[in-house]
Design an enzyme around this catalytic site. Structure first.
Site, short mmCIF file in Angstrom:
data_model
loop_
_atom_site.label_atom_id
_atom_site.label_comp_id
_atom_site.label_asym_id
_atom_site.label_seq_id
_atom_site.Cartn_x
_atom_site.Cartn_y
_atom_site.Cartn_z
N GLY A 70 51.35 12.25 36.41
CA GLY A 70 50.84 13.62 36.45
C GLY A 70 51.44 14.45 35.34
O GLY A 70 52.64 14.37 35.07
N GLY A 129 50.62 17.97 34.98
CA GLY A 129 50.48 19.41 35.22
C GLY A 129 51.81 20.10 35.05
O GLY A 129 52.73 19.57 34.41
N LEU A 130 51.96 21.27 35.63
CA LEU A 130 53.19 22.03 35.42
C LEU A 130 54.42 21.27 35.90
O LEU A 130 55.44 21.23 35.21
CB LEU A 130 53.10 23.38 36.12
CG LEU A 130 52.14 24.38 35.46
CD1 LEU A 130 52.14 25.69 36.23
CD2 LEU A 130 52.52 24.63 34.01
N SER A 181 40.41 35.13 40.88
CA SER A 181 41.84 35.32 41.09
C SER A 181 42.18 36.36 42.15
O SER A 181 41.53 37.41 42.25
CB SER A 181 42.50 35.74 39.77
OG SER A 181 43.82 36.18 39.98
N ARG A 232 46.50 35.17 52.01
CA ARG A 232 45.19 34.54 51.88
C ARG A 232 44.61 34.09 53.22
O ARG A 232 43.40 34.19 53.44
CB ARG A 232 45.29 33.36 50.91
CG ARG A 232 45.60 33.80 49.50
CD ARG A 232 45.88 32.63 48.59
NE ARG A 232 46.11 33.10 47.22
CZ ARG A 232 46.43 32.31 46.21
NH1 ARG A 232 46.59 31.01 46.42
NH2 ARG A 232 46.63 32.80 45.01
N ARG A 274 50.51 29.21 51.70
CA ARG A 274 51.15 29.56 50.42
C ARG A 274 50.77 30.99 50.02
O ARG A 274 49.60 31.34 49.99
CB ARG A 274 50.71 28.60 49.31
CG ARG A 274 51.31 28.97 47.95
CD ARG A 274 50.96 27.95 46.90
NE ARG A 274 49.57 27.96 46.51
CZ ARG A 274 49.03 28.80 45.64
NH1 ARG A 274 49.76 29.77 45.09
NH2 ARG A 274 47.75 28.72 45.33
#
Length: 644
Positions: free
Chosen positions: A40, A42-43, A284, A337, A442
């Site tokens: 991986g 990604g970040l 966003s 969320r 999250r």
């Protein structure tokens, strides 16, 4: 079996610093004797590869894309949290810790979350030094904006491209190490299994996506940074290629899978328009800083809007229900969320949804444009508004956006301890691939924070402790386990290629997604989950009987790639249902209809369910075994989560 998370003893604020001191070290001359595999880019993966190579380790980095910078981290929009308190509005490391624990509905470890908050301040400095172009105020200082679940402004951002800019920073650091020869990059290569020797992870088996060659790679440790499993729902905001295969194959080699039922539904996504779609698009969460969420107060008005007899701008102010501001006056549109998503669903279920399907609410910028001016709004959100216009052919400067919840992030993942190690020694998991930091929900702008925390500031310390323990003796790639695992992969691929039925794997994926969304989405019930489990069992049996996989292994074969990923998703889906059935409480993104407050909020059962559910694979078509890691709260008081 109880699980040892290896959380250090002592005061919360001293745990990480004391732990770092007590970890074994690898001296600089020995670091070059160790090989590390990182799957991986990604970040989490890119930052870990760059950091470990900078320390002197030999790193092999793998991604199935044609470039490391194509990782899904690039899609993140709104920002990254850090407790810098630049706004002087009362933020602190402890407040970020508390907001994250509360936002996760008290289902995350205190030790991990405090460490995340503690190193967040270093992430921003690291990224600025790499040239990440964060937004700045007039005086030149880094700017901040607000995100859900917090009453302070701590989110650093680069317009609506924060993930892309952060990934480019990590990618540049990774490229430097590739140039120096400390990182060997394998693109268009998919990991299909973990090689376990004497109980320790010692390598991986991969498929070259250009030639089909099945290869083995050896290392002293294997680090997975392969993202989340949101595409089990078929429609999600994830890139279409995002999958669970690496983590799931590791699970089947002994790594526990934790809290798979914890899925985050993001409230501000462009609504579904039909069966033709292969993915959904995120708007966003930063838009909720200035956009106001509303729906019509009556079904009659909603019906007129759906039939296009009137437009949103023609709905008078007293006919609009700004339901988040009404129900949660302290946080308003910036509730977390999961809370915002459930409320949008509730409005649609009452028949007050808008859009052609009735599965949408409005996100309105009219007041912000009037207050700030269109130029200011365009400077803050212009690329997001342009994206919305390109997809919907509606101008959000002139009319409200239509939004609805969609699958976005998964809080479940491979179980790891405080060192980010799975229960299989030598096998580590970072970023969204692990379960560790977010509990049952999250908070926005925390995914980028966790990925970079794990890669830049945690794994470079904790991995050394394991490597110093096993010593630098070279890994024997001729050990029988490597060839046996390779043959297992070949046999599995041949089993897939032998499928010559009449239904495509995409059809099975869509059916699976519908089952999971319908019965294990924003609301779950015991009756529905039991029904879903039977549906998935039947779907799995039908897949292995009637699916069609065309082509051969020794060529570019997207059908074979997709088939393996969908087969893994079907098995994961069954475990998600099992986990959701077992957890007879509501917490964060896991909302059981049988467990809610009189006001319709999630009702936890701390006496019986304050634990991490870690599942052990016991064999094909066998029920998985549950292991519990009890969650201990010494610094926060467990209470009913309220954002009113």
């Amino acid at each position: 079996m109880g699980l040892d998370a290896k959380i250090p003893q002592g005061p919360l604020a001293e745990k990480w610093s004391k732990h770092k001191f007590n970890l074994k070290l690898v001296n600089p001359a020995n670091k070059r004797k160790y090989d590390i595999i990182i799957v991986g880019t990604g970040l989490a993966g890119a930052s870990a590869a760059a950091s470990l190579a900078e320390l002197g380790y030999n790193v092999k980095s793998f991604c199935f894309q044609d470039s490391p910078r194509r990782a899904h981290s690039i899609a993140a929009q709104g920002g990254i949290n850090a407790a810098k308190n630049y706004q002087n509005d009362g933020d602190s490391v402890y407040r970020l810790f508390y907001d994250t624990i509360k936002g996760g509905d008290y289902r995350a470890r205190e030790g991990n979350v405090y460490r995340l908050a503690e190193v967040s301040v270093n992430i921003i400095d690291q990224c600025v030094a790499q040239g990440v172009p964060f937004a700045r105020e007039y005086g030149g200082l880094l700017d901040n904006r607000s995100f859900g679940g917090s009453q302070v402004s701590r989110t650093f951002y680069a317009r609506g491209q924060t993930g892309q800019q952060l990934l480019l920073g990590a990618y540049s650091a990774l490229n430097r190490q590739i140039h120096l020869g400390k990182v060997k990059m394998y693109t268009r290569t998919e990991m299909l299994d973990v090689v376990v020797v004497d109980g320790h992870a010692k390598g991986i088996v991969t498929r070259n996506l250009k030639t089909g060659e099945i290869e083995t790679h050896a290392a002293h440790a294997v680090l997975l940074a392969t993202g989340g499993y949101g595409n089990v729902f078929y429609l999600s905001t994830n890139a279409i290629g995002s999958n669970v295969t690496a983590a799931w194959r590791a699970h089947k080699r002994g790594a526990f899978f934790a809290n798979p039922c914890y899925t985050q539904i993001h409230p501000t996504c462009i609504p579904v328009t039909g069966d033709h779609q292969s993915k959904l698009t995120l708007m966003s969460e930063s838009l909720r800083n200035d956009g106001r969420v509303w729906a019509p107060k009556t079904k009659e008005t909603a019906e007129k809007l759906r039939k296009k007899e009137i437009t949103a701008s023609q709905v008078k102010e007293d006919e609009r229900d700004y339901f988040l501001e009404r129900k949660y006056p302290s946080f308003g549109n910036l509730v977390p969320r999961d809370v915002a998503s459930r409320n949008a669903k509730e409005v649609a279920d009452e028949g007050k949804g808008v859009g052609a399907t009735g599965l949408a609410v409005y996100l309105d910028f009219a007041e912000a444009i009037q207050r700030l001016g269109e130029d200011t709004v365009r400077a803050k959100y212009g690329n997001l508004f342009d994206m919305y216009y390109q997809i919907t052919d509606e101008n959000p400067y002139k009319q409200p956006m239509r939004i609805y919840p969609a699958v976005h992030y998964t809080m479940g993942g491979l179980w790891v301890d405080y060192n980010l190690s799975t229960n299989v020694p030598g096998l580590y998991a970072m970023g969204e691939c692990n379960f560790s930091d977010h509990g049952a929900n999250r908070l926005g702008a925390s995914a980028l924070m966790q990925g970079l925390s794990d890669g830049y500031f945690v794994i470079p310390y904790t991995l050394g402790d394991y490597l110093a323990t096993i010593g630098p003796k070279p890994v024997d790639i001729n050990h029988p386990a490597f060839e046996q695992t390779r043959q297992d992969v070949i046999a599995y691929n041949n089993k897939l290629l032998a499928l010559k039925g009449n239904k495509t794997v995409v059809e099975y994926h869509r059916e699976l997604g519908h089952i999971i969304w319908e019965y294990c989405g924003m609301a779950r019930s015991e009756e529905g989950l039991k029904h879903a489990k039977n549906l998935i069992k039947a779907l799995k049996a039908d897949f292995w009987k009637n699916a069609i996989v065309t082509g051969e292994n020794d060529e570019v074969n997207a059908a074979l790639e997709r088939a393996g990923r969908v087969a893994d998703f079907i098995e994961l889906g069954e475990l998600m249902i099992t986990d959701a059935l077992d957890r007879r409480e509501s917490c964060g993104g896991h909302f059981r209809l049988e467990s809610q407050t009189p006001e319709g909020e999630a009702l936890r059962d701390d006496e019986n369910y304050a634990y991490v559910a870690a599942w052990e694979f016991k064999g094909e078509d066998q029920e998985e075994v549950l292991h519990k890691e009890e969650l201990i709260f010494e610094n926060v008081k467990l209470s009913q989560r309220s954002y009113k």
